[in-house]
Design a protein around this motif. Sequence first.
Motif, PDB file in Angstrom:
ATOM      1  N   CYS A 142       4.332 -47.398 -23.832  1.00  0.00           N
ATOM      2  CA  CYS A 142       3.892 -46.882 -22.708  1.00  0.00           C
ATOM      3  C   CYS A 142       4.826 -47.339 -21.326  1.00  0.00           C
ATOM      4  O   CYS A 142       5.128 -46.508 -20.449  1.00  0.00           O
ATOM      5  N   PRO A 143       5.320 -48.711 -21.214  1.00  0.00           N
ATOM      6  CA  PRO A 143       6.039 -49.027 -20.187  1.00  0.00           C
ATOM      7  C   PRO A 143       7.327 -48.109 -20.059  1.00  0.00           C
ATOM      8  O   PRO A 143       7.993 -47.851 -19.026  1.00  0.00           O
ATOM      9  N   GLY A 174       6.860 -44.577 -18.958  1.00  0.00           N
ATOM     10  CA  GLY A 174       6.889 -44.746 -17.501  1.00  0.00           C
ATOM     11  C   GLY A 174       8.304 -44.897 -16.823  1.00  0.00           C
ATOM     12  O   GLY A 174       8.674 -44.392 -15.679  1.00  0.00           O
ATOM     13  N   LEU A 227      10.295 -41.669 -17.107  1.00  0.00           N
ATOM     14  CA  LEU A 227       9.773 -40.894 -15.841  1.00  0.00           C
ATOM     15  C   LEU A 227      10.043 -41.093 -14.489  1.00  0.00           C
ATOM     16  O   LEU A 227      10.277 -40.075 -13.550  1.00  0.00           O
ATOM     17  N   ALA A 228      10.182 -42.205 -14.119  1.00  0.00           N
ATOM     18  CA  ALA A 228      10.346 -42.617 -12.648  1.00  0.00           C
ATOM     19  C   ALA A 228      11.565 -43.093 -12.134  1.00  0.00           C
ATOM     20  O   ALA A 228      12.075 -43.487 -10.909  1.00  0.00           O
ATOM     21  N   VAL A 279      -2.839 -45.800 -19.651  1.00  0.00           N
ATOM     22  CA  VAL A 279      -2.379 -44.942 -18.074  1.00  0.00           C
ATOM     23  C   VAL A 279      -1.747 -46.308 -17.300  1.00  0.00           C
ATOM     24  O   VAL A 279      -0.668 -46.044 -16.660  1.00  0.00           O
ATOM     25  N   THR A 329       1.694 -47.483 -18.519  1.00  0.00           N
ATOM     26  CA  THR A 329       2.645 -46.393 -18.002  1.00  0.00           C
ATOM     27  C   THR A 329       3.122 -46.520 -16.728  1.00  0.00           C
ATOM     28  O   THR A 329       4.285 -46.609 -16.313  1.00  0.00           O
ATOM     29  N   LEU A 330       1.902 -46.701 -15.677  1.00  0.00           N
ATOM     30  CA  LEU A 330       2.358 -46.942 -14.548  1.00  0.00           C
ATOM     31  C   LEU A 330       3.111 -48.302 -14.164  1.00  0.00           C
ATOM     32  O   LEU A 330       3.838 -48.376 -13.385  1.00  0.00           O
ATOM     33  N   ALA A 333       6.585 -47.484 -15.024  1.00  0.00           N
ATOM     34  CA  ALA A 333       6.997 -46.758 -13.757  1.00  0.00           C
ATOM     35  C   ALA A 333       7.603 -47.571 -12.730  1.00  0.00           C
ATOM     36  O   ALA A 333       8.703 -47.266 -12.177  1.00  0.00           O
ATOM     37  N   SER A 391      10.314 -50.267 -13.355  1.00  0.00           N
ATOM     38  CA  SER A 391      11.739 -49.634 -13.571  1.00  0.00           C
ATOM     39  C   SER A 391      12.656 -49.562 -12.211  1.00  0.00           C
ATOM     40  O   SER A 391      13.815 -49.435 -12.301  1.00  0.00           O
TER      41      SER A 391
END
Length: 450
Positions: free
Chosen positions: A51-52, A55, A58-59, A100, A103-104, A107, A110
């Motif tokens: 998950c990390p 994220g 995506l970011a 979730v 993942t955040l 994001a 990063s």
Amino acid sequence: MTVSRRWVMLGIGTTAQTAGTLYLYGLPFLLPALRRTTGLHLWELGLLVACPSLGMVLALIGWGTLADRRGERLVIGLGLTLGAAFLAGAAVTRGPALFVLLTLAGAAGSAVYAASGRVVTGWFPPGERGLAMGIRQTSQPLGVAAASAALPVLAQAGGPRLALLTAAGVSALAGILGALLLVDAPGRTPARRSAAVPTTRVAPPAAGSASPGTGGGPGGGRSERASPYRSSTLWRVHGASALLVVAQFVVGAFALDFLVTERGWSARTAGPLIAGAQLAAAAARVLAGRWSDRSASRLRPLRIIAVGTAGALGALAVAESLRAPAAAPLLLAALVATVSWHGVAYAAVADAAPPSWAGRATSTQTVVQNVAATATPPLFGLAVAALGFGPGFAVTALFPLAALVVLHGLDPGAPGGHDTVRDGAGRPEGRPADKAVRGSTGPGPGAWRT
């Protein structure tokens, strides 16, 4: 600017990135504890620790854009403190919300990867960027080594919650220190305010030569804010890096399993040796970066490292197929070889991107690598299941050789300049090396300055 000050800025940026790496790449070391406490299946835990990274992919480019416009100090402080908040929330959460929040956290954290690259391109002239990028890139092996040493012990003492809260505390502390102590590089105002301010002097072109910034074609200078992706140079460096990452993650992800399951080593013996190889890998990144600064071409060391990586993997494949005792030390050598190129590649990206694109270019480099890294372990696992480790390593050796093909045709240029791609008629496709600026003082932006 003083010499000592830029090294302090590099130290702050590298420390911040190491703090982020602690949880961005350290969650796999919590798998045994997570299996005991969450009741999740193994495939669900695999998704959880990914998950990390999801994220991050995506970011990251968004953070790079913000860093280019607002500066690295704001981005590092905001990103790491937000990441700490999400990670702390994940520590006290169960169920789907855990996925979730992780993942955040990835994001948000990063941001440090986008901004720390700008610290190097802003504070260091091109002739020193290889060394500086090599030092910056030690953050990943050092962060992974710290995670492997600390997170399992914390999880054993207080469960995954204690380990996650500790990582969150480290991230928050690094973010606060970065916001308080980091200084945006002199002469590197955010892009929204710098369009009317010339960033450097450009010497007049020699008779019969193309003007700097024209890409060898007609039509005068190009704005410093124009996209460097109109040339194929950055795309090719990104592509070669993705191919080299495949080899890195094959060895890194399966080293412990190979030594324990195939060679019969105990985990207590294999673990410290792998950690020692990570420390050697950190030193190799620094040395390779310095080598690229002193080389006649930034990309020549990258090509040589790719050949060495392919050779190490080929030798490992032969040794494993023959069940030779040399397979274990060859694996440790491959661990070092497959990660030593990072600083060189990032320095090449920094040389090829104008300062208003530095955050986005280094972020794109990281995103491309992470996409390849995410796909590699499951695909290699399928290959090992079907063919065995020996053939699997042999196939992996082809990827560094493919990176050589992608880099073919980049002409040698000075480390402070830029390697120019030639078209079929021998005309430069990208920009020629800007040798007029190498003697200038100050940190200076990259090779494509106008």
